[in-house]
Design a protein around this motif. Structure first.
Motif, mmCIF file in Angstrom:
data_model
loop_
_atom_site.group_PDB
_atom_site.id
_atom_site.type_symbol
_atom_site.label_atom_id
_atom_site.label_comp_id
_atom_site.label_asym_id
_atom_site.label_seq_id
_atom_site.Cartn_x
_atom_site.Cartn_y
_atom_site.Cartn_z
ATOM 1 N N GLY A 53 0.782 -1.225 0.000
ATOM 2 C CA GLY A 53 0.000 0.000 0.000
ATOM 3 C C GLY A 53 0.813 1.274 0.000
ATOM 4 O O GLY A 53 0.250 2.369 -0.095
ATOM 5 N N GLU A 54 2.138 1.176 0.088
ATOM 6 C CA GLU A 54 3.010 2.345 0.124
ATOM 7 C C GLU A 54 3.673 2.530 -1.243
ATOM 8 O O GLU A 54 4.400 1.646 -1.708
ATOM 9 N N SER A 55 3.442 3.691 -1.868
ATOM 10 C CA SER A 55 4.006 3.951 -3.182
ATOM 11 C C SER A 55 5.533 3.978 -3.129
ATOM 12 O O SER A 55 6.128 4.562 -2.229
ATOM 13 N N LEU A 56 6.153 3.333 -4.123
ATOM 14 C CA LEU A 56 7.607 3.377 -4.229
ATOM 15 C C LEU A 56 8.078 4.601 -5.003
ATOM 16 O O LEU A 56 9.279 4.891 -5.038
ATOM 17 N N GLY A 57 7.129 5.298 -5.637
ATOM 18 C CA GLY A 57 7.449 6.538 -6.331
ATOM 19 C C GLY A 57 8.619 6.389 -7.281
ATOM 20 O O GLY A 57 8.670 5.483 -8.107
ATOM 21 N N ARG A 58 9.604 7.272 -7.131
ATOM 22 C CA ARG A 58 10.808 7.232 -7.955
ATOM 23 C C ARG A 58 12.029 6.879 -7.118
ATOM 24 O O ARG A 58 13.142 7.337 -7.376
ATOM 25 N N LEU A 59 11.843 6.055 -6.109
ATOM 26 C CA LEU A 59 12.956 5.644 -5.271
ATOM 27 C C LEU A 59 13.998 4.890 -6.087
ATOM 28 O O LEU A 59 13.671 4.094 -6.965
ATOM 29 N N ARG A 60 15.263 5.110 -5.769
ATOM 30 C CA ARG A 60 16.357 4.430 -6.445
ATOM 31 C C ARG A 60 16.506 3.020 -5.879
ATOM 32 O O ARG A 60 15.941 2.691 -4.825
ATOM 33 N N PRO A 61 17.281 2.149 -6.567
ATOM 34 C CA PRO A 61 17.380 0.749 -6.123
ATOM 35 C C PRO A 61 17.776 0.580 -4.657
ATOM 36 O O PRO A 61 17.175 -0.234 -3.945
ATOM 37 N N HIS A 62 18.779 1.334 -4.177
ATOM 38 C CA HIS A 62 19.210 1.143 -2.790
ATOM 39 C C HIS A 62 18.136 1.616 -1.809
ATOM 40 O O HIS A 62 17.997 1.074 -0.709
ATOM 41 N N GLN A 63 17.337 2.617 -2.225
ATOM 42 C CA GLN A 63 16.248 3.083 -1.370
ATOM 43 C C GLN A 63 15.125 2.048 -1.324
ATOM 44 O O GLN A 63 14.493 1.850 -0.273
ATOM 45 N N ARG A 64 14.880 1.387 -2.443
ATOM 46 C CA ARG A 64 13.864 0.319 -2.455
ATOM 47 C C ARG A 64 14.334 -0.863 -1.628
ATOM 48 O O ARG A 64 13.520 -1.530 -0.963
ATOM 49 N N ALA A 65 15.638 -1.140 -1.674
ATOM 50 C CA ALA A 65 16.172 -2.223 -0.843
ATOM 51 C C ALA A 65 15.919 -1.938 0.632
ATOM 52 O O ALA A 65 15.560 -2.832 1.403
ATOM 53 N N ARG A 66 16.068 -0.684 1.037
ATOM 54 C CA ARG A 66 15.803 -0.323 2.431
ATOM 55 C C ARG A 66 14.331 -0.443 2.783
ATOM 56 O O ARG A 66 13.982 -0.659 3.951
#
Length: 260
Positions: A53-66
């Motif tokens: 339910g939380e948008s990933l928006g334009r997060l970069r790969p390392h931010q998505r990993a977190r």
């Protein structure tokens, strides 16, 4: 998602249940790995992706990993000159609590985190039955063991979404099912596993929800039985040999969840 004007993914809109295993299938060139690259942040895309339910928006790969997104690749992407243990430990890098000062001065906090990381990495290697290979460079390992190392590395950060790109490639039927069962057991009931796999029998045995792509578009989505009975899927991908008088496969799990 387009490449030089060619639509690799077009109007792909679906959700999968939280927890347990779901799968993406389809012919070669259907867009399966492209989808994984979008979810993990390797590609820029139109539209949106949401994790629990939380948008990933334009997060970069390392931010998505977190945020809890982890993945493997069709061909294991490892540091060949490093040991199996070091490769698995690398999976914790995105979740490090050590600051710049700790890293520069090699503080007790940094040493403690490194020790805990190596202990966790060794525990994962033990779970996958390859602890004896911990000190060996991965360049010299068999394909199946390299794949196990990569899966163990992806599990290091306790991901909420673990994407496995053809995890059964190069493994026997029993090995593949054991690997996926171990993944589910270690990831826990709250984690979601999404796999791309050409082994249809394996998919039908492990998946709660199956997403079918064809030429970059969503062709069908449903339970394994629903997808296997869909004439569009049979014509585009499965073929009659996967549906004619085929018994319902034994499930590896019986978890339930809410849409993610």
């Amino acid at each position: 998602m387009s490449f030089a004007g060619l639509r690799a993914l077009d109007a792909v809109d679906f959700e999968i249940p939280a927890g347990g295993t779901s799968a993406v299938i389809g012919p070669n060139g259907a867009g399966k790995t492209t989808l994984f690259n979008c979810v993990s942040g390797l590609y820029r895309y139109e539209g949106d992706l949401a994790l629990y339910g939380e948008s990933l928006g334009r997060l970069r790969p390392h931010q998505r990993a977190r945020r809890g997104v982890a993945r493997t690749f069709q061909t294991p992407a490892l540091l060949d000159t490093e040991s199996a243990l070091q490769n698995v430990a690398l999976g914790a890098a995105a979740h490090s609590r050590v600051g710049v000062l700790d890293a520069m001065l090699v503080t007790p906090r940094r040493r403690r985190e490194e020790r805990e990381t190596l202990e966790q990495a060794l525990d994962l290697l033990q779970r996958f039955g390859i602890a004896s290979l911990a000190g060996r460079p991965v360049a010299g390992l068999a394909h199946g063991d390299r794949r196990r190392v990569e899966v163990a590395r992806a599990l290091m950060g306790s991901p909420r979404l673990l994407m496995l790109d053809e995890p059964a490639a190069g493994l026997g039927d029993g090995e593949a099912r054991d690997l996926l069962a171990e993944v589910e057991a270690h990831a826990g009931p709250d984690a979601t596993v999404l796999l791309v796999e050409h082994d249809v029998a394996l998919v039908m045995a492990v998946a709660r929800r199956v997403v079918v792509l064809d030429s970059g578009r969503l062709l069908a989505i449903g339970t394994p039985d629903e997808v296997r009975a869909d004439p569009r899927v049979v014509e585009a991908y499965l073929g009659a040999e996967h549906v004619d008088d085929a018994p319902a496969p034994e499930r590896l799990h019986g978890t339930t969840g809410v849409p993610a």
